[in-house]
Design a protein around this motif. Structure first.
Motif, PDB file in Angstrom:
ATOM      1  N   ALA A  69      -8.139 -19.570   0.581  1.00  0.00           N
ATOM      2  CA  ALA A  69      -8.416 -18.330   1.315  1.00  0.00           C
ATOM      3  C   ALA A  69      -7.323 -18.063   2.357  1.00  0.00           C
ATOM      4  O   ALA A  69      -6.864 -16.924   2.514  1.00  0.00           O
ATOM      5  N   ALA A  70      -6.898 -19.105   3.059  1.00  0.00           N
ATOM      6  CA  ALA A  70      -5.831 -18.947   4.050  1.00  0.00           C
ATOM      7  C   ALA A  70      -4.528 -18.534   3.376  1.00  0.00           C
ATOM      8  O   ALA A  70      -3.834 -17.621   3.842  1.00  0.00           O
ATOM      9  N   ALA A  71      -4.190 -19.173   2.269  1.00  0.00           N
ATOM     10  CA  ALA A  71      -2.961 -18.837   1.542  1.00  0.00           C
ATOM     11  C   ALA A  71      -3.002 -17.392   1.064  1.00  0.00           C
ATOM     12  O   ALA A  71      -2.010 -16.659   1.191  1.00  0.00           O
ATOM     13  N   HIS A  72      -4.138 -16.976   0.544  1.00  0.00           N
ATOM     14  CA  HIS A  72      -4.273 -15.597   0.074  1.00  0.00           C
ATOM     15  C   HIS A  72      -4.033 -14.608   1.215  1.00  0.00           C
ATOM     16  O   HIS A  72      -3.310 -13.610   1.045  1.00  0.00           O
ATOM     17  N   ARG A  73      -4.631 -14.874   2.355  1.00  0.00           N
ATOM     18  CA  ARG A  73      -4.461 -13.972   3.506  1.00  0.00           C
ATOM     19  C   ARG A  73      -3.011 -13.931   3.972  1.00  0.00           C
ATOM     20  O   ARG A  73      -2.489 -12.857   4.279  1.00  0.00           O
ATOM     21  N   VAL A  74      -2.357 -15.076   4.044  1.00  0.00           N
ATOM     22  CA  VAL A  74      -0.963 -15.125   4.498  1.00  0.00           C
ATOM     23  C   VAL A  74      -0.060 -14.390   3.503  1.00  0.00           C
ATOM     24  O   VAL A  74       0.786 -13.574   3.904  1.00  0.00           O
ATOM     25  N   LEU A  75      -0.231 -14.647   2.215  1.00  0.00           N
ATOM     26  CA  LEU A  75       0.592 -13.978   1.197  1.00  0.00           C
ATOM     27  C   LEU A  75       0.367 -12.468   1.201  1.00  0.00           C
ATOM     28  O   LEU A  75       1.314 -11.689   1.075  1.00  0.00           O
ATOM     29  N   LYS A  76      -0.873 -12.045   1.357  1.00  0.00           N
ATOM     30  CA  LYS A  76      -1.196 -10.613   1.398  1.00  0.00           C
ATOM     31  C   LYS A  76      -0.562  -9.958   2.626  1.00  0.00           C
ATOM     32  O   LYS A  76      -0.044  -8.833   2.524  1.00  0.00           O
ATOM     33  N   ALA A  77      -0.560 -10.632   3.750  1.00  0.00           N
ATOM     34  CA  ALA A  77       0.044 -10.079   4.968  1.00  0.00           C
ATOM     35  C   ALA A  77       1.551  -9.898   4.812  1.00  0.00           C
ATOM     36  O   ALA A  77       2.132  -8.949   5.341  1.00  0.00           O
ATOM     37  N   MET A  78       2.196 -10.792   4.072  1.00  0.00           N
ATOM     38  CA  MET A  78       3.652 -10.739   3.876  1.00  0.00           C
ATOM     39  C   MET A  78       4.065  -9.721   2.814  1.00  0.00           C
ATOM     40  O   MET A  78       5.211  -9.273   2.794  1.00  0.00           O
ATOM     41  N   GLU A  79       3.144  -9.396   1.927  1.00  0.00           N
ATOM     42  CA  GLU A  79       3.434  -8.590   0.740  1.00  0.00           C
ATOM     43  C   GLU A  79       4.252  -7.322   0.999  1.00  0.00           C
ATOM     44  O   GLU A  79       5.181  -7.037   0.247  1.00  0.00           O
ATOM     45  N   PRO A  80       3.946  -6.548   2.036  1.00  0.00           N
ATOM     46  CA  PRO A  80       4.678  -5.286   2.209  1.00  0.00           C
ATOM     47  C   PRO A  80       6.138  -5.449   2.656  1.00  0.00           C
ATOM     48  O   PRO A  80       6.878  -4.464   2.681  1.00  0.00           O
ATOM     49  N   PHE A  81       6.548  -6.645   3.011  1.00  0.00           N
ATOM     50  CA  PHE A  81       7.858  -6.830   3.635  1.00  0.00           C
ATOM     51  C   PHE A  81       8.840  -7.559   2.723  1.00  0.00           C
ATOM     52  O   PHE A  81       8.490  -8.515   2.056  1.00  0.00           O
TER      53      PHE A  81
END
Length: 188
Positions: A69-81
């Motif tokens: 869950a933590a990895a998913h949130r971190v990857l999703k936060a980075m996605e737009p950049f």
């Protein structure tokens, strides 16, 4: 103690996982017994084994789900950049939010590493290494001077983020401002 009547339902295992995660987060691995989990869900301890194989396996499953869950949130936060510094800032901000969220069990579960038996610890470390790979890739993409050791850089960054609950206090700077400060410091 008043026990709820035992009822088999598809959601029963999910309820057990949720309750166990809360108890592990509150009391730690050693401080949580099968009896505690069974009491909280209104079951007899022996009946709990219909849904789980052992306390150790239950803890590993919850730990792995928390890390995922933590990895998913971190990857999703980075996605737009695409800019490596913006990706670092997004990852740090999300990790800071995870660390400081009072009702998120991810980090209390992750911080039980030293309380578990050795064989369980090995499984937890393997999963944690997978999670750290996200930050390894971020740091590898940063335009850092050659004299900066990327492993040391990553370890220091993660140490700051992983201990946020011990040093962060609401007040002077917002979480977003603190994230920007962390990135600014690590950029210079």
């Amino acid at each position: 103690m008043n026990r709820k009547p035992e009822v088999q339902s598809p959601d029963r295992r999910g309820e057990i996982l949720e309750v166990a995660a809360q108890l592990f987060a509150e009391r730690g691995y050693r401080g949580t017994s099968i009896r505690d989990i069974a009491d909280r869900v209104g079951m007899l301890p022996g009946s709990l084994y219909y849904h789980i194989t052992s306390k150790e396996a239950l803890f590993v499953e919850i730990h792995d789900k928390a890390i995922d869950a933590a990895a998913h949130r971190v990857l999703k936060a980075m996605e737009p950049f695409s800019d490596p510094w913006k990706r670092l800032e997004a990852a740090c901000g999300e990790m800071l939010d995870l660390q400081l969220s009072p009702d998120h069990v991810t980090l209390p579960i992750m911080n039980n590493l030293h309380a578990v038996p050795d064989d369980v610890r090995e499984a937890l470390v393997r999963k944690r290494d997978d999670y750290e790979m996200i930050f390894r890739r971020i740091v590898d993409d940063l335009p850092l001077p050659d004299e900066i050791d990327r492993s040391v850089y990553r370890i220091l960054l993660l140490k700051i983020l992983n201990t946020a609950e011990s040093w962060y206090r609401e007040g002077r700077l917002s979480r977003k401002e603190i994230t920007a400060q962390i990135v600014a410091i690590f950029r210079h």
